[in-house]
Design an enzyme around this catalytic site. Structure first.
Site, short mmCIF file in Angstrom:
data_model
loop_
_atom_site.label_atom_id
_atom_site.label_comp_id
_atom_site.label_asym_id
_atom_site.label_seq_id
_atom_site.Cartn_x
_atom_site.Cartn_y
_atom_site.Cartn_z
N ASP A 89 0.38 3.63 1.71
CA ASP A 89 0.62 4.12 3.16
C ASP A 89 2.02 4.64 3.77
O ASP A 89 2.59 3.54 3.39
CB ASP A 89 -0.30 3.41 4.01
CG ASP A 89 -0.65 3.91 5.32
OD1 ASP A 89 0.41 4.58 6.05
OD2 ASP A 89 -1.61 3.91 5.73
N ARG A 117 3.14 4.73 6.23
CA ARG A 117 3.44 3.86 7.48
C ARG A 117 3.87 2.40 7.06
O ARG A 117 4.22 1.61 8.15
CB ARG A 117 2.51 3.84 8.47
CG ARG A 117 1.88 5.20 9.22
CD ARG A 117 0.58 5.17 9.67
NE ARG A 117 -0.42 5.00 8.77
CZ ARG A 117 -1.62 4.74 9.26
NH1 ARG A 117 -2.05 4.88 10.49
NH2 ARG A 117 -2.64 4.68 8.27
N HIS A 134 -2.18 -3.66 5.11
CA HIS A 134 -2.05 -3.49 6.65
C HIS A 134 -3.39 -3.22 6.93
O HIS A 134 -4.32 -2.74 6.40
CB HIS A 134 -1.05 -2.39 6.58
CG HIS A 134 -1.78 -0.98 5.86
ND1 HIS A 134 -2.27 -0.17 6.68
CD2 HIS A 134 -1.63 -0.40 4.84
CE1 HIS A 134 -2.67 1.06 5.85
NE2 HIS A 134 -2.47 0.56 4.70
N CYS A 139 0.75 -1.07 -0.19
CA CYS A 139 -0.05 0.11 -0.07
C CYS A 139 0.86 1.29 0.09
O CYS A 139 2.04 1.32 0.49
CB CYS A 139 -0.94 -0.05 1.25
SG CYS A 139 -1.96 1.37 1.21
N CYS A 171 -6.26 -0.22 6.84
CA CYS A 171 -5.95 0.70 5.70
C CYS A 171 -7.08 1.66 5.09
O CYS A 171 -8.31 1.16 4.76
CB CYS A 171 -5.76 -0.65 4.46
SG CYS A 171 -5.42 0.28 2.66
ZN LIG Z 1 -3.35 1.35 3.19
#
Ligand SMILES: [Zn+2]
Length: 216
Positions: A44, A46, A98, A42, A101
């Site tokens: 993202d 993090r 994750h 992803c 999400c």
């Molecule tokens: Zn995500």
């Protein structure tokens, strides 16, 4: 200091640190990359592939998009996949989702979000396939996490439906496919599924003729 200038300064410090530990590090990497892994994760911020797996530059070939999707009409993902499988000859492909999400969460709402609707539509299709299982969960955050897991498994299935993966399976019995989910709260990865390079793992309608694959 402008925030972006901090990044440049940190880059300088990082480069110096790396050379301190290993003098030849950058010279060696500049010559070639031969990663064993393709990571589809992803976007993202993090969930960075190298940091969460404790690996260095050069070890993982990375593709990231919202909610780690394997969309069979996505030229970007397919180009990365083809290069990783046919040129780099990676041995493993990891699809890593994750918990919590935002993309998966958004797909579970009726919100009209503009262009991204089209991307989230792919996740809505996964939900629709597993609706009864997800609807049985009461708490919204738990629903999201279940769809995160189910979505990773579906994306692994979408990988083995591609002629790119099937051709590699026919020619060199690799790569192996792994579905993982990362926990933002504890930094730990959980293994959801491993798919070995065996044509019996592909549902028949998506299986290409092995002899035709080898010649292509
Ligand atoms: Zn995500």
């Amino acid at each position: 200091m402008n925030p972006y200038e901090k990044l440049l300064l940190q880059n300088k410090a990082w480069s110096e640190e790396m050379v301190e530990v290993d003098k030849e590090f950058f010279q060696r990497l500049a010559k070639q990359q031969k990663p064993k892994f393709l990571w589809i994760g992803c976007s993202d911020s993090r969930v960075p592939a190298n940091e969460v797996t404790g690996t260095d530059p050069g070890e993982i070939f990375v593709h990231r998009n919202i909610a780690n999707m394997v969309v069979h009409t996505d030229l970007n993902m397919l180009s990365v996949l083809q290069y990783a499988v046919e040129v780099l000859e990676v041995e493993h492909i990891i699809v890593c989702g994750h918990y919590g999400c935002g993309g998966v969460d958004a797909a579970l709402t009726p919100n009209h979000l503009g262009l991204i609707n089209k991307w989230l539509r792919n996740i809505k299709e996964v939900y629709s396939k597993h609706q009864s299982e997800i609807d049985a969960i009461e708490v919204h955050a738990d629903k999201v996490d279940k769809l995160v897991e189910v979505n990773v498994i579906e994306q692994c299935q979408d990988l083995i439906k591609t002629s790119i993966v099937q051709k590699a399976w026919a020619n060199r019995k690799a790569p192996e496919i792994h579905g993982w989910v990362y926990g933002l709260k504890d930094g730990l990865v959980k293994e959801l599924v491993t798919i070995k390079p065996d044509f019996d793992n592909i549902s028949p309608i998506f299986r290409y003729d092995m002899d035709q694959l080898k010649d292509s």
